[in-house]
Scaffold this motif. Sequence first.
Motif, PDB file in Angstrom:
ATOM      1  N   ALA A  54     -63.040  78.491 102.150  1.00 39.65           N
ATOM      2  CA  ALA A  54     -62.491  78.203 100.819  1.00 39.65           C
ATOM      3  C   ALA A  54     -62.918  79.266  99.815  1.00 39.65           C
ATOM      4  O   ALA A  54     -62.144  79.661  98.933  1.00 39.65           O
ATOM      5  CB  ALA A  54     -62.937  76.821 100.357  1.00 39.65           C
ATOM      6  N   LEU A  56     -60.312  76.116  93.438  1.00 40.06           N
ATOM      7  CA  LEU A  56     -59.273  75.877  94.440  1.00 40.06           C
ATOM      8  C   LEU A  56     -58.083  75.133  93.849  1.00 40.06           C
ATOM      9  O   LEU A  56     -56.922  75.465  94.119  1.00 40.06           O
ATOM     10  CB  LEU A  56     -59.844  75.089  95.613  1.00 40.06           C
ATOM     11  N   ALA A  70     -57.153  74.253 101.856  1.00 44.50           N
ATOM     12  CA  ALA A  70     -58.620  74.272 101.767  1.00 44.50           C
ATOM     13  C   ALA A  70     -59.148  73.001 101.115  1.00 44.50           C
ATOM     14  O   ALA A  70     -60.172  72.446 101.540  1.00 44.50           O
ATOM     15  CB  ALA A  70     -59.081  75.504 100.975  1.00 44.50           C
TER      16      ALA A  70
END
Length: 365
Positions: free
Chosen positions: A8, A70, A353
């Motif tokens: 990630a 993310l 992710a």
Amino acid sequence: WSQVVSEAEKIVGYPTSFMSLRCLLSDELSNIAMQVRKLVGTKHPLLDTARGFVYDSRNNLQMRGLVVLLISKAAGPSTAELSFQHDMVSGIYSSQRSLAEITELIHTAFLVHRGIVNIGELKSCDGPLKDMQFGNKMAVLSGDFLLANACTSLAQLQNTKVVELISSAIGDLVQGIYYENSKSSEENCLTDDIGISRWKEQVFLSHSALLAKSCQAAMELAKHSTELQDMAFQYGKHMSMSHKLHSDLQPFVRESSSDTIAFSLNSAPAILHQEFRGREAWLKQIREKPCAPRDNCAWLKPSPHRCACVFQQLQEAIKAGKGVTSAIDLCRCHGNRALAALERFPPSEARDALANIVCAVTRFP
């Protein structure tokens, strides 16, 4: 978990393990680090907190900032006309990266503040009294320093709604920690009779609110729709709830371990076990154990003054009941709700992710 986090971090552009490096290497904190060395040889919890910043192999300390980055990348650029559209690196606005750092600073500040000991309960083996008092001062001042830096950076984002969201998250953290400490007659005691619904409320305040509201704030910074902001909030909330349940379950699901893991009687498996068994029956079972600690001691672990068999008997009693399986089901339920929130985001590496993070905390042996 480490592999999921490592993959990630590549997606968002740099290791979030160094997210707070600029602050941690400042002259002020360098001086604090020199002062903390005076605590070596004592059992002050501030030492363990400091070690965790360097040696935390599971990267849990930086998980919140990573999720903010993310979800910012997963949402993509905004369709609104923004003056800072050009200010995007690896699909993430600079203001969103700043928000991720702020989230980590706030979390770190509260970790440091938790490293304050009750001087009245110290024993001679814990270390000299003056050193422990000094450690408390360091925990208060260094935590305040980190929190002040976070608040200054928050103001520089120049977004009133984001300031309101993160400020309310700080308030939630304070309320959650105060609730944890005030509902017991002494430190680390079994709390009042609470069910799993009340446990969820408390965990949201002390563990989930910061991440949930930071995810929402990241969407607000990019001027995404209210619906997407709500989905980001839901992902942050339910993923962090799963993470907390996964952590609570570790003493009961690990197949083999050389060291017995301490567990809390206020953890989710224990509370669910109590709901199935009945509070009075559970308290009776605790009191009837030979060599048992105080009737309402929350944290149980073997020590020279406590038989390991007592610890193991209570742990086995919880494992034999329905509390552990119910906690696993609840963990997966929150994980599924987090995955459902992700469905509103377009397919991407970042979304995958985020889904992998959920899978990592809902997978059990």
